[in-house]
Design a protein around this motif. Structure first.
Motif, mmCIF file in Angstrom:
data_model
loop_
_atom_site.group_PDB
_atom_site.id
_atom_site.type_symbol
_atom_site.label_atom_id
_atom_site.label_comp_id
_atom_site.label_asym_id
_atom_site.label_seq_id
_atom_site.Cartn_x
_atom_site.Cartn_y
_atom_site.Cartn_z
ATOM 1 N N GLN A 208 -2.923 -13.661 -4.634
ATOM 2 C CA GLN A 208 -1.483 -13.729 -4.895
ATOM 3 C C GLN A 208 -0.752 -14.339 -3.700
ATOM 4 O O GLN A 208 0.152 -15.168 -3.854
ATOM 5 N N ALA A 209 -1.154 -13.950 -2.482
ATOM 6 C CA ALA A 209 -0.510 -14.479 -1.282
ATOM 7 C C ALA A 209 -0.739 -15.984 -1.153
ATOM 8 O O ALA A 209 0.180 -16.730 -0.806
ATOM 9 N N ILE A 210 -1.945 -16.426 -1.435
ATOM 10 C CA ILE A 210 -2.239 -17.862 -1.364
ATOM 11 C C ILE A 210 -1.440 -18.625 -2.410
ATOM 12 O O ILE A 210 -0.868 -19.679 -2.132
ATOM 13 N N ASP A 211 -1.377 -18.082 -3.631
ATOM 14 C CA ASP A 211 -0.613 -18.733 -4.698
ATOM 15 C C ASP A 211 0.867 -18.827 -4.361
ATOM 16 O O ASP A 211 1.547 -19.786 -4.724
ATOM 17 N N GLU A 212 1.392 -17.800 -3.661
ATOM 18 C CA GLU A 212 2.808 -17.783 -3.295
ATOM 19 C C GLU A 212 3.082 -18.615 -2.034
ATOM 20 O O GLU A 212 4.211 -18.709 -1.585
ATOM 21 N N LYS A 213 1.992 -19.177 -1.439
ATOM 22 C CA LYS A 213 2.088 -19.962 -0.200
ATOM 23 C C LYS A 213 2.602 -19.118 0.970
ATOM 24 O O LYS A 213 3.395 -19.578 1.794
ATOM 25 N N ALA A 214 2.159 -17.861 1.012
ATOM 26 C CA ALA A 214 2.494 -16.982 2.134
ATOM 27 C C ALA A 214 1.689 -17.392 3.356
ATOM 28 O O ALA A 214 0.567 -17.902 3.242
ATOM 29 N N SER A 215 2.250 -17.141 4.534
ATOM 30 C CA SER A 215 1.526 -17.440 5.772
ATOM 31 C C SER A 215 0.804 -16.214 6.316
ATOM 32 O O SER A 215 -0.163 -16.358 7.070
ATOM 33 N N ASP A 216 1.266 -15.017 5.954
ATOM 34 C CA ASP A 216 0.666 -13.772 6.462
ATOM 35 C C ASP A 216 0.739 -12.693 5.397
ATOM 36 O O ASP A 216 1.655 -12.666 4.565
ATOM 37 N N ILE A 217 -0.226 -11.767 5.466
ATOM 38 C CA ILE A 217 -0.220 -10.552 4.640
ATOM 39 C C ILE A 217 -0.208 -9.362 5.584
ATOM 40 O O ILE A 217 -1.050 -9.273 6.483
ATOM 41 N N HIS A 218 0.735 -8.442 5.406
ATOM 42 C CA HIS A 218 0.817 -7.221 6.206
ATOM 43 C C HIS A 218 0.473 -6.030 5.312
ATOM 44 O O HIS A 218 1.123 -5.829 4.282
ATOM 45 N N ILE A 219 -0.523 -5.248 5.713
ATOM 46 C CA ILE A 219 -0.889 -4.018 4.998
ATOM 47 C C ILE A 219 -0.620 -2.867 5.960
ATOM 48 O O ILE A 219 -1.305 -2.717 6.971
ATOM 49 N N GLU A 220 0.399 -2.049 5.632
ATOM 50 C CA GLU A 220 0.940 -1.082 6.596
ATOM 51 C C GLU A 220 0.966 0.334 6.018
ATOM 52 O O GLU A 220 1.612 0.576 4.994
ATOM 53 N N PRO A 221 0.273 1.277 6.677
ATOM 54 C CA PRO A 221 0.295 2.668 6.202
ATOM 55 C C PRO A 221 1.465 3.450 6.823
ATOM 56 O O PRO A 221 1.822 3.245 7.984
ATOM 57 N N PHE A 222 2.063 4.321 6.020
ATOM 58 C CA PHE A 222 3.086 5.248 6.509
ATOM 59 C C PHE A 222 2.744 6.653 6.020
ATOM 60 O O PHE A 222 1.700 6.844 5.388
ATOM 61 N N LYS A 223 3.599 7.600 6.272
ATOM 62 C CA LYS A 223 3.259 8.996 6.007
ATOM 63 C C LYS A 223 2.851 9.238 4.562
ATOM 64 O O LYS A 223 1.792 9.803 4.288
ATOM 65 N N ASP A 224 3.681 8.811 3.623
ATOM 66 C CA ASP A 224 3.418 9.101 2.218
ATOM 67 C C ASP A 224 3.300 7.850 1.367
ATOM 68 O O ASP A 224 3.393 7.929 0.139
ATOM 69 N N LYS A 225 3.136 6.703 2.003
ATOM 70 C CA LYS A 225 3.093 5.475 1.207
ATOM 71 C C LYS A 225 2.342 4.379 1.953
ATOM 72 O O LYS A 225 2.097 4.469 3.161
ATOM 73 N N LEU A 226 1.997 3.360 1.196
ATOM 74 C CA LEU A 226 1.365 2.164 1.732
ATOM 75 C C LEU A 226 2.269 0.983 1.385
ATOM 76 O O LEU A 226 2.744 0.873 0.259
ATOM 77 N N GLU A 227 2.531 0.126 2.361
ATOM 78 C CA GLU A 227 3.368 -1.042 2.107
ATOM 79 C C GLU A 227 2.555 -2.316 2.271
ATOM 80 O O GLU A 227 1.707 -2.424 3.163
ATOM 81 N N ILE A 228 2.830 -3.284 1.396
ATOM 82 C CA ILE A 228 2.227 -4.609 1.512
ATOM 83 C C ILE A 228 3.364 -5.620 1.522
ATOM 84 O O ILE A 228 4.246 -5.596 0.662
ATOM 85 N N ARG A 229 3.345 -6.495 2.533
ATOM 86 C CA ARG A 229 4.397 -7.510 2.652
ATOM 87 C C ARG A 229 3.769 -8.881 2.861
ATOM 88 O O ARG A 229 2.757 -9.013 3.547
ATOM 89 N N TYR A 230 4.386 -9.884 2.249
ATOM 90 C CA TYR A 230 3.993 -11.282 2.440
ATOM 91 C C TYR A 230 5.066 -11.977 3.271
ATOM 92 O O TYR A 230 6.253 -11.756 3.062
ATOM 93 N N ARG A 231 4.638 -12.825 4.203
ATOM 94 C CA ARG A 231 5.601 -13.649 4.937
ATOM 95 C C ARG A 231 5.709 -15.002 4.238
ATOM 96 O O ARG A 231 4.764 -15.786 4.223
ATOM 97 N N LEU A 232 6.877 -15.258 3.666
ATOM 98 C CA LEU A 232 7.142 -16.498 2.949
ATOM 99 C C LEU A 232 8.251 -17.255 3.660
ATOM 100 O O LEU A 232 9.344 -16.711 3.858
ATOM 101 N N ASP A 233 7.967 -18.485 4.068
ATOM 102 C CA ASP A 233 8.941 -19.316 4.780
ATOM 103 C C ASP A 233 9.538 -18.578 5.976
ATOM 104 O O ASP A 233 10.740 -18.650 6.237
ATOM 105 N N GLY A 234 8.703 -17.821 6.678
ATOM 106 C CA GLY A 234 9.137 -17.152 7.899
ATOM 107 C C GLY A 234 9.760 -15.793 7.721
ATOM 108 O O GLY A 234 10.062 -15.114 8.698
ATOM 109 N N THR A 235 9.961 -15.342 6.468
ATOM 110 C CA THR A 235 10.613 -14.053 6.206
ATOM 111 C C THR A 235 9.649 -13.138 5.460
ATOM 112 O O THR A 235 8.947 -13.578 4.540
ATOM 113 N N LEU A 236 9.613 -11.861 5.846
ATOM 114 C CA LEU A 236 8.726 -10.892 5.192
ATOM 115 C C LEU A 236 9.380 -10.334 3.926
ATOM 116 O O LEU A 236 10.543 -9.942 3.928
ATOM 117 N N TYR A 237 8.596 -10.305 2.829
ATOM 118 C CA TYR A 237 9.049 -9.753 1.559
ATOM 119 C C TYR A 237 8.059 -8.689 1.098
ATOM 120 O O TYR A 237 6.844 -8.895 1.143
#
Length: 575
Positions: A208-237
């Motif tokens: 999905q990240a490659i298809d969206e032309k993302a430059s980075d994938i962030h997989i981040e754990p927190f207390k009660d959740k997991l977050e995944i963010r893509y960097r698209l055109d320099g901004t994390l979504y």
């Protein structure tokens, strides 16, 4: 004996002529894809002829639907081993199992990522048979339709992965029941990481990240959740994340693929993955770091196919492009690109090298790491842990008869001095610095200890740059500028544009990025200032007098041309 290329095999077998091969090669430049697929589209060969020839090339057997070889053995639970959805999506059919060896029919024998996933999914070594797309789809549908009971017909993966992420759904990527364990043993962790749903989930996140032309994938754990963010055109979504308990299996799967130590969770680790897509190979650079809630993973996507290494396409205006190209034709000297992390310096350097690559020149690069592999260039990955630093690589390069040297970054005095001396002894040297603008690069080099009497005759050009998001051409909104003043700059265009947002740009109002740059050619006046220790302001004024646009002025020109917005420029450059 070396294997022949596919085109050579087809010619040797009398299936195509040399003229038809050249016609397909020409069409391939526009249509992309493999040469065999292009030949089929042009009607020169059939699917069957391609598969049989590919089998000859790879020394693999070819089976047609009529041969009877595409009938899986009964009573081996092969439909449980490889679920229906996986088989249909990847065009692979299990035929028989003998101990830990599995015979499969496959459409694309060059898809090595698929083969890796098959080995993990089935815990088997593979024997491959080639078949056409049409025959495989027919055989897959027949096998999974009639084999077994409704309860076990290829539905294992479907039931384990209850929902998969799509652009139109605000739902988790997957729901996998794994209990409430917060810690798993290493053996159980590896087992969970190699389960089919986790394999598919990681593949989905990356694809999905490659298809969206993302430059980075962030997989981040927190207390009660997991977050995944893509960097698209320099901004994390953010994207809809999987359940929190999937964090450890996901990280473990990524560590296995990138050959990291799965048991080490206390220290940062680095690794890499090579992903094979339909028509290209994508490299992923992996970094893990321990946080209070578990390991965070960042995957940098290095997709050569998504990056155009062409100076003319990066965003330099005609005057800047002419100056840069003139500098690159010099037989010796220093060429620096400056800017903060993520400002596109590496892409500009690679594009510059692409402009001057020539069989008559010996080009060598020292990089940390090698981001894009370019044919015809000798690229060396720096490894500080074994003493292969930038300076060590540079010293070795000078004994390798180079014409052009590219150094990923000048970080210290030793590297800077070797670059300067290499430039003075007849080599063209390209590198990067971390400075805010072009004039400050001169003062930075002198401040770290490079003597001005060495720098003055060697320095040719400094390019400072930023990356601005381009307005989405589908939805950008015009409005009258009224000749407003922005600082000391008067907008010359009566009509400029602002971001709006549509489905094409994921409601961001921007799509793609463009370089905003200042190009400072070192003329005689600047050399005199450098020689007598001129200040930053004196060097900047001399450069502007020579026609250099500052970053702010270059950005405002992009606003006037409707390429980006005023807000975007004001957010990345200061007047």
């Amino acid at each position: 004996m070396p294997r022949l290329r596919l085109g050579e095999i087809l010619i040797k077998q009398g299936l195509i002529t040399e003229k038809q091969l050249q016609e397909a090669i020409s069409a391939q430049k526009d249509q992309k894809g493999r040469i065999g697929e292009v030949l089929i589209k042009l009607g020169i060969i059939t699917e069957e002829e391609l598969s049989a020839s590919l089998g000859t090339q790879l020394l693999l057997p070819y089976a047609s639907h009529l041969s009877g070889l595409l009938k899986p053995k009964a009573d081996q639970n092969l439909n449980k081993l490889i679920p229906h959805e996986f088989a249909q999506k990847n065009l692979v059919l299990p035929l028989s199992r003998n101990g830990n060896r599995l015979t499969c029919a496959i459409f694309d024998p060059l898809d090595f990522l698929l083969q890796d996933n098959l080995k993990i999914l089935t815990s088997c070594e593979l024997n491959l048979i080639i078949a056409t797309r049409t025959d495989l789809l027919k055989a897959i549908n027949e096998f999974y339709l009639y084999e077994g009971t409704p309860e076990n017909r290829g539905g294992l993966l479907d039931r384990a992965v209850e929902r998969t992420y799509s652009k139109d759904e605000e739902t988790p990527l997957a729901q996998l029941k794994m209990g409430d364990d917060t810690e798993l043993s290493i053996d159980r962790l590896i087992a969970k990481a190699e389960e089919a749903p986790v394999v598919k989930l990681v593949d989905l996140i990356i694809r999905q990240a490659i298809d969206e032309k993302a430059s980075d994938i962030h997989i981040e754990p927190f207390k009660d959740k997991l977050e995944i963010r893509y960097r698209l055109d320099g901004t994390l979504y953010q994207i809809p994340p999987p359940a929190a308990h999937l964090h450890m299996p996901i990280v473990s799967r990524i560590k296995i693929l990138s050959k990291m130590d799965i048991a080490e969770k206390r220290l940062p680790q680095d690794g890499s993955i090579t992903a094979k897509l339909e028509d290209r190979t994508v490299d992923l650079r992996i970094s893990t770091i321990p946080t209070v809630w578990g390991e965070k993973v960042v995957m940098r996507i290095l997709d050569r196919g998504a990056v155009k290494l062409d100076l003319a396409q990066l965003g330099f205006d005609a005057k800047q492009l002419t100056l840069i190209r003139k500098c690159l034709t010099s037989s010796y000297g220093l060429f620096f690109v400056t800017g903060p992390t993520g400002s596109g310096k590496s892409t500009t350097l690679y594009s510059s090298l692409s402009e001057i690559t020539d069989p008559s020149k010996n080009i060598m690069t020292a990089e940390d790491p090698v981001e894009f592999k370019i044919e015809g260039i000798n690229q060396v990955a720096v490894r500080n842990d074994i003493g292969l630093t930038f300076a060590a690589a540079l010293r070795a390069f000078l004994r390798q008869d180079p014409d052009i040297i590219m150094v990923g970054e000048v970080r210290d005095l030793e590297t800077a001095q070797i670059c300067v001396r290499a430039a003075l002894t007849g080599h063209m040297v390209l590198s990067t610095l971390h400075t805010n603008d072009a004039p400050s690069a001169v003062t930075r080099l002198i401040d770290i200890g490079v003597p001005s009497y060495l720098l003055t005759p060697s320095l040719l050009m400094i390019v400072a740059q930023r990356l601005a998001r381009k307005l989405c051409v589908k939805c950008k909104e015009p409005y009258e500028s009224g000749g407003q003043m922005v600082g000391e700059y008067k907008i010359k265009s009566d009509l400029i544009y602002k971001a709006k947002g549509c489905d094409e740009c994921n409601q961001s109002g921007y799509k793609g990025r463009v370089v905003i740059s200042e190009v400072m050619a070192i003329n005689e006046e600047i050399k005199v200032l450098m020689g007598r220790g001129g200040t930053y302001n004196e060097i900047r004024d001399a450069a502007r007098k020579n026609g250099m646009d500052t970053l702010f002025e270059a950005g405002m020109k992009k606003v006037e041309e409707g390429i980006t917005s005023l807000d975007e420029v004001l957010g990345i450059v200061i007047e």
